[in-house]
Design a protein around this motif. Structure first.
Motif, PDB file in Angstrom:
ATOM      1  N   ASP A 139      -5.738  -1.136  -4.829  1.00 27.55           N
ATOM      2  CA  ASP A 139      -5.315  -1.401  -3.534  1.00 27.55           C
ATOM      3  C   ASP A 139      -6.192  -2.579  -2.848  1.00 27.55           C
ATOM      4  OD1 ASP A 139      -3.784  -2.206  -1.296  1.00 27.55           O
ATOM      5  OD2 ASP A 139      -3.590   0.140  -0.610  1.00 27.55           O
ATOM      6  N   GLU A 140      -6.107  -3.755  -3.043  1.00 31.97           N
ATOM      7  CA  GLU A 140      -6.849  -4.711  -2.370  1.00 31.97           C
ATOM      8  C   GLU A 140      -8.272  -4.421  -2.318  1.00 31.97           C
ATOM      9  OE1 GLU A 140      -5.427  -6.543   1.170  1.00 31.97           O
ATOM     10  OE2 GLU A 140      -3.656  -5.433   1.169  1.00 31.97           O
TER      11      GLU A 140
ATOM     12  N   SER B  60       0.790  -1.166  -0.032  1.00 31.56           N
ATOM     13  CA  SER B  60      -0.151  -0.085  -0.106  1.00 31.56           C
ATOM     14  C   SER B  60       0.899   1.352  -0.097  1.00 31.56           C
ATOM     15  CB  SER B  60      -0.682  -0.051   1.131  1.00 31.56           C
ATOM     16  OG  SER B  60      -1.498  -1.228   1.265  1.00 31.56           O
TER      17      SER B  60
HETATM   18 MG   LIG Z   1      -2.072  -2.639   2.116  1.00 29.65          MG
END
Ligand SMILES: [Mg+2]
Ligand SMILES: Nc1ncnc2c1ncn2[C@@H]1O[C@H](COP(=O)(O)OP(=O)(O)OP(=O)(O)O)[C@@H](O)[C@H]1O
Ligand SMILES: Nc1ncnc2c1ncn2[C@@H]1O[C@H](COP(=O)(O)OP(=O)(O)OP(=O)(O)O)[C@@H](O)[C@H]1O
Ligand SMILES: [Mg+2]
Lengths: 263, 220, 246, 229, 246
Positions: free
Chosen positions: E165-166, E45
């Motif tokens: 991001d995820e 991240s």
């Molecule tokens: Mg992350």
């Protein structure tokens, strides 16, 4: 220091031309702002119709009339009469203001219109007739009154209970929060007339004193005008009329006009 | 007289007022915490009748001004023969007001304990008492610290209203001196400094305490 | 015949007006491991919360070891000592150390002596590989570690029935495995009766003797574990299984 | 005797005057609140800016109003401002100014608290689509902060209303001052009048503040439920 | 040779004293889809947040379309219109309707007319099958729906580079698929350049042209997509891949 000099400059500024309380300014404005009491029958109070009435109020209206302007009343408590003038909240104080040397240093008094001295009221059941009876007892006063001043400086072993307003002080006395209450004898006479359980046990202590209108220090214009007006009113018997209409009904037989009115 | 002389001369009187303010605040705060805790516990354990009384008290106290409460206690109650001296009136009034604020503070903390924590406690068979003792109170007190700290500061400031019932605390002292000697700038300055001396260190201490307590229990 | 640990009959649950569970009927024998599967919002959590009285239900009965539960808070409180439950969120008490978290039930509820309880707790901690953490506070643990402690805490009461509600849902993917391993081991090695709600299909397949498939608050099918994953009886279950792996 | 005391309220124009006093109170509170809340929002936003000096100055402003009791603030502004700064306002306006500045101070803290508790990812999502700072506050942060802060704001409003009881100390003809006039003027006829006059003032304040507190509490409860559920 | 959209050289990132990213170097060509994989806490991240200036970095450079970014807030703010980003949490603005969420960027930032922007937005909404929700508020949507809208919101700016991001990490398992499908389609049908952080290995395998494997803030390997999943070069990556499926 810097702080002192700024206050000095503002002081000098306020006493010179831009003083908002000169006669000229007041006339221009069309209203005169007068500090009065709101809870002190029969001098300055509000009746149940919501009208401001009393000895001081009649005088105030007369002064406004003589100035040919409208009066605007600002209700004050005893301890903010000086500041009301100094902070330009009002032009004139007509709130049973006793002339004292300390006060003379910070404001200017016009000619007096009433005589008083400090008296002490107490319950008939336990009357206080001598100052010595007050030693180490609680005595009720209002902040900023001559009574407070007298006892603080001359009778230091009396415990003072200090209130903000007349309502509060009289209520406190009725609730027996002190053995007695000290204030100008003229109010006390009026108050006991309606309160049969109380008596003015000490009619007068300390020096005889005078009640006068007050203006901000250095306000010569309004001061001179007021002095002239008081003189005129005195001559045409205004104060006696005022006494008869506003005060007499509230006083018992023990008071005569000459005790109050200055001739 | 110079400003400095004026201030110097008044200091002994202010010192008396200062001590009185501190003392009244102290008693008032302790009393408020006790009353608040009791109300909060009554509510938490849903004690019949008493919890309702406490709820009514909290609403009345929270929604009326201290000044009016004091007038009532000091001027109106004696009419019916119930008379307390001024200081007692002040303290009673302050506790009457502060009790509800503290109660709300504790309630907020107890309510703030998450539902899953309560359910977890139940799931391992804790009784209501045990749940309170081991889960809700320890976490709830921690959560209520910020509110309690704010209330403490608030109550100390509220003692300034005692001036209306002739208690010679700080504010009363200043107003009285102004009435006699007309040096309002000087006296008000001393007054503000007086409160600052009490409140600034206290608020720093309370903030530190808050941080510490929060970290101590909920560092996660 | 195996002892019936729990039996649910005609259970109905409402939230205000919302009808959440419809006529739920099933029973579980001792030692059986049941996976409770179904899409999100189907009522899985609500159902297992009804089984230890965390949610009141409006109709039907729950029986435990053959005795019908009279659903008062007092009765449930007693029963909860026999029913362990682990939730999705790591729900350790932050104000207590790991050991105190675990001992709270045995010592305060079951009134075991602290020594006995502690010995048992340490054995369990050994099994999950966290013995050295007994004196730390939960905040010092990772999510996976917290969740393992939560399982230990439930086991410490020696429950007859364990309820697991998506215990790995809030874990980092790498942490999931350790926690599932512990539950698998428990399911296989011990004789523990369990109801497991999970979204990990591989895991469910591995441990479940039986699957209850829930949708919209109704039990759509009850099938043997192997069979459910190979050949679900309903189309809805088939669709569900497909959606679960990308 | 006690029961007849209540008649003090119905003498002459007493009751109307008390309501008139209440109106003054409410008027001052209302104007002060409008000004104070707006200013408070602006200051609260400024307090979330990175500029350290700005934040320090605003923090000092807040702390000053936090530490000095309102009674003292009123006297300070009533007497000192005109003398030292030459600004002269009538009592009602001084009172309005003091309450507005005080409200702004407290509000700035509430707003700041709400702004920083808007989830970080909301701020970042805004930045990620290219919003500049002004746009970020205008479209994302302030609207969300408003709903977070509403209960605290209402509680502040009730506090301001309660605190208007102090107006009597600076010559504002508020309900309590009128009450004192009534007590004094009717003292003889109604010795227990003081109870009834202060009683009705008590009820008046309660009648205004209670519904507001109730509203705030209900919203807080809902938020708690949402957070938990 | 394809145009280089983004290039990172010697990037270093600290949080106070913690060294989070170590000498990161890579570049991505137009149309390439890069999966950024690695264990939790490895810095994925943080890295992609550095790429659109949400995190300041202490050393090294980021170049966009060949121009090195002078990292001031003003510059980043302009660049962010060309770099779409979607986060893990459904990060729609709760105070705006779906449509207003989407239009905020095009209308307020890019100063497009509302009509043009709206037409484009509706087309995108159609593509994700959510046209009928344009006037509802985010709270009325399910997690999967919210996340699809978030993707639309990022696409509405017509970015040259998309960062994910995820995006499925906080979705219900059944919702995951729909969202991943949309990203897959985007990767395959359009010429979009993308960096995707994910824990869904099947998904990563399906879309990634290349994999960056991160550990402890260092890029341990950069491998072609297929190859990474079949034959990772490092042991650490192998271990990681094993842990990811139960
Ligand atoms: Mg992350
Ligand atoms: N406190 C509540 N009040 C009202 N409705 C609720 C409440 N809790 C749950 N519900 C509703 O009950 C239904 C079942 O919820 P439940 O949490 O049991 O689903 P679930 O199968 O566990 O879903 P998930 O897989 O997302 O955990 C849902 O429709 C939900 O919206
Ligand atoms: N605001 C912060 N302050 C200090 N350290 C931070 C901060 N944010 C992240 N970190 C640290 O930076 C490292 C990398 O974090 P990052 O969130 O980038 O990891 P990640 O690979 O995205 O993990 P995940 O898969 O859990 O999302 C971690 O060690 C984390 O603890
Ligand atoms: Mg659930």
């Amino acid at each position: 220091s810097g702080c002192g000099s700024s206050s000095k400059s503002s002081k000098s500024a306020s006493s010179s031309s831009n003083n908002p309380s000169t006669v000229q300014q007041i006339k221009k404005r069309g209203t005169i702002r007068i500090a009065v009491f709101g809870d002190l029958p029969p001098y300055g109070w509000v009746n149940k119709q919501g009208q401001r009435v009393g000895y001081d109020l009649t005088l105030a209206r007369q002064i406004a009339k003589d100035l040919k302007v409208k009066p605007k009343f600002v209700q004050v408590n005893a301890n903010n009469r000086v500041d009301a003038l100094n902070s330009n909240k009002v032009d004139l104080v007509l709130a049973n203001f006793t002339v004292t040397p300390q006060r003379k240093q910070v404001i200017d008094f016009a000619s007096p219109y009433m005589k008083v001295s400090v008296g002490v009221v107490s319950p008939k059941s336990k009357p206080v007739t001598k100052v010595s009876q007050l030693q180490n007892k609680s005595l009720i006063v209002t902040k900023g009154t001559t009574a407070e001043n007298y006892f603080t400086t001359k009778q230091q072993n009396v415990n003072l209970l200090k209130f903000d307003s007349k309502t509060q002080q009289f209520n406190a006395l009725k609730n027996n929060r002190g053995v007695a209450l000290a204030d100008d004898n003229s109010y006390l006479y009026a108050w006991v007339k309606n309160q049969p359980k109380f008596t003015v046990g000490i009619k007068s202590i300390g020096p005889k004193q005078y009640i006068a209108p007050a203006v901000k220090k250095g306000n010569k214009s309004l001061l001179n005008w007021t002095n002239k007006d008081i003189k005129k009113l005195n001559n045409n018997g205004f104060f006696e009329k005022d006494y008869n209409s506003q005060l007499k009904p509230y006083f018992g037989k023990e008071v005569r006009p000459s005790d109050i009115v200055i001739k | 007289m110079s400003s400095w002389q004026i201030i110097q001369q008044s200091l002994p009187l202010f010192e008396k007022g200062f001590i009185l303010t501190l003392w009244l605040s102290f008693i008032g705060i302790i009393g408020s915490i006790i009353v608040g805790l009791i109300c909060s516990l009554l509510k938490y354990f849903r004690v019949p009748v008493f919890s309702q009384i406490a709820a009514v008290y909290v609403e009345i106290s929270r929604n009326t001004p201290l000044l009016v409460q004091l007038f009532f206690l000091y001027y109106a109650f004696p009419v019916f023969g119930f008379k307390l001296n001024a200081e007692l009136c002040g303290i009673v009034g302050l506790i009457f007001l502060g009790g509800s604020y503290m109660a709300e503070g504790f309630n907020g903390g107890f309510d703030g304990v998450s539902k899953t924590q309560v359910e977890t406690g139940k799931a391992i068979g804790l009784s209501r008492m045990q749940l309170a003792r081991y889960v809700v109170f320890p976490q709830g007190f921690t959560l209520s610290v910020p509110a309690l700290a704010a209330n403490i500061i608030f109550l100390i400031k509220e003692t300034s209203i005692f001036t209306v019932i002739a208690i010679p605390e700080l504010t009363n002292t200043a107003l009285d001196l102004i009435g006699m000697y007309y040096r309002s700038s000087e006296y008000l300055l001393v007054l503000v400094i007086g409160y600052a001396i009490i409140l600034i260190p206290l608020s720093i201490i309370l903030t530190l305490l808050e941080k510490r307590v929060r970290y101590g229990a909920f560092g996660n | 015949m195996a002892k019936q640990v729990i039996k649910v009959e005609h259970l109905e649950k409402y939230y205000q007006k919302d009808h959440i569970l419809h006529d739920i009927n099933f029973s579980i024998d001792q030692g059986e491991v049941v996976a409770l599967l179904g899409p999100s919002g189907s009522g899985k959590s609500t159902l297992i919360r009804c089984l230890n009285g965390l949610e009141p239900y409006q109709n039907g009965t729950v029986s435990f070891n053959g005795d019908q539960v009279v659903p008062t808070e007092k009765n449930w409180q007693k029963l909860r000592q026999k029913i362990g439950m682990v939730f999705q969120s790591y729900d350790l008490f932050p104000n207590l150390t790991v050991l105190d978290n675990i001992l709270l039930g045995p010592v305060k509820v079951q009134k075991q002596s602290r020594e006995t309880a502690k010995a048992a707790a340490e054995k369990l901690l050994d099994q999950v590989g966290l013995r050295e953490y007994e004196n730390v506070y939960p905040r010092q643990l990772s999510g996976g570690q917290k969740q393992r402690i939560a399982i230990v805490r439930a086991l410490a009461l020696n429950p007859e029935l364990m309820l697991f509600d998506e215990v790995t849902a809030s874990l980092d993917p790498e942490m999931v495995r350790g926690v599932l391993n512990i539950i698998s081991k428990l399911a296989q090695d011990s004789d523990m009766t369990m109801i497991v709600v999970t979204h990990e299909m591989n895991f469910a397949q591995q441990i479940a003797d039986r699957v209850l498939f829930l949708e919209d608050g109704k039990i759509l099918e009850q099938t043997k574990g192997d069979q459910f994953f190979k050949q679900p009886q309903t189309d809805r279950a088939k669709e569900f299984l497909e959606s679960m792996d990308f | 005797m006690a029961h007849s005391g209540i008649n003090v309220l119905f003498e002459g124009r007493n009751l109307i005057r008390l309501f008139g006093g209440l109106w003054t109170t409410v008027e001052i509170a209302a104007v002060a609140l409008v000004l104070g809340l707006i200013l408070g929002v602006i200051l609260g936003v400024l307090r979330t800016f990175p500029n350290r000096l700005l934040r320090l100055v605003l923090r000092l402003y807040l702390e000053f109003f936090r530490i000095v009791p309102t009674v003292v603030l009123l006297f300070l502004f009533y007497y000192i401002l005109p003398k030292q700064l030459g600004v002269n306002l009538p009592a009602n306006q001084v009172a309005t100014l003091v309450f507005a500045l005080w409200t702004a101070a407290e509000m700035s803290d509430i707003v700041r608290g709400a702004l920083i508790s808007v989830p970080k990812h909301q701020r970042e999502s805004g930045m990620a689509i290219g919003l500049n700072r002004l746009q970020l506050y205008r479209y994302v942060l302030i609207p969300q902060a408003v709903s977070l802060e509403l209960p605290a704001t209402i509680n502040l409003v009730t506090r301001v209303i309660k605190t208007t009881s102090l107006l009597m100390l600076i010559s504002v003809m508020d309900v309590i001052n009128v009450g004192q006039q009534v007590v004094e003027a009717n003292n003889q006829k109604y010795p227990t009048g003081v109870f009834w006059v202060y009683g009705i003032i008590f009820v008046m304040y309660f009648a205004i503040d209670y519904p507001l507190s109730w509203w705030a509490k209900r919203m807080d409860k809902k938020r708690l439920e949402r957070a938990n559920g």
